[in-house]
Write a protein that holds these residues in place. Structure first.
Motif: not given
Length: 86
Positions: A37-65
């Motif tokens: 990922l790259r931050d849209d405002t600064s243009g700098n890279p964002v270092h993602v360590l991992g994608v977390d497991h879905p929770t009941p909330r994120t399953r309901r809303t379609g969000e990602t952790i």
């Protein structure tokens, strides 16, 4: 082609976790694996360590952790948008 983005809806700093927790919405696609990922405002890279497991909330809303390196804390704010690098 439309660029895929991650928009931050909520941030958690849980000391026991290895990084900051960013809960957000994916625009224009679906994540597969750990994204670069790259931050849209600064243009700098964002270092993602991992994608977390879905929770009941994120399953309901379609969000990602995402777990993000604490060194990138200045880019992990509600309302920010990151673009997925291809």
């Amino acid at each position: 082609m439309t660029t895929m983005q991650f928009h931050i809806n909520e941030v958690f700093d849980i000391p026991a976790r290895g990084g900051l927790i960013a809960v957000g919405s994916i625009r224009n696609g679906e994540l597969i694996g750990v994204p670069r990922l790259r931050d849209d405002t600064s243009g700098n890279p964002v270092h993602v360590l991992g994608v977390d497991h879905p929770t009941p909330r994120t399953r309901r809303t379609g969000e990602t952790i995402l777990v993000v390196d604490r060194a990138d804390a200045e880019y992990v704010e509600v309302g920010r948008t990151w673009t997925v690098e291809e």
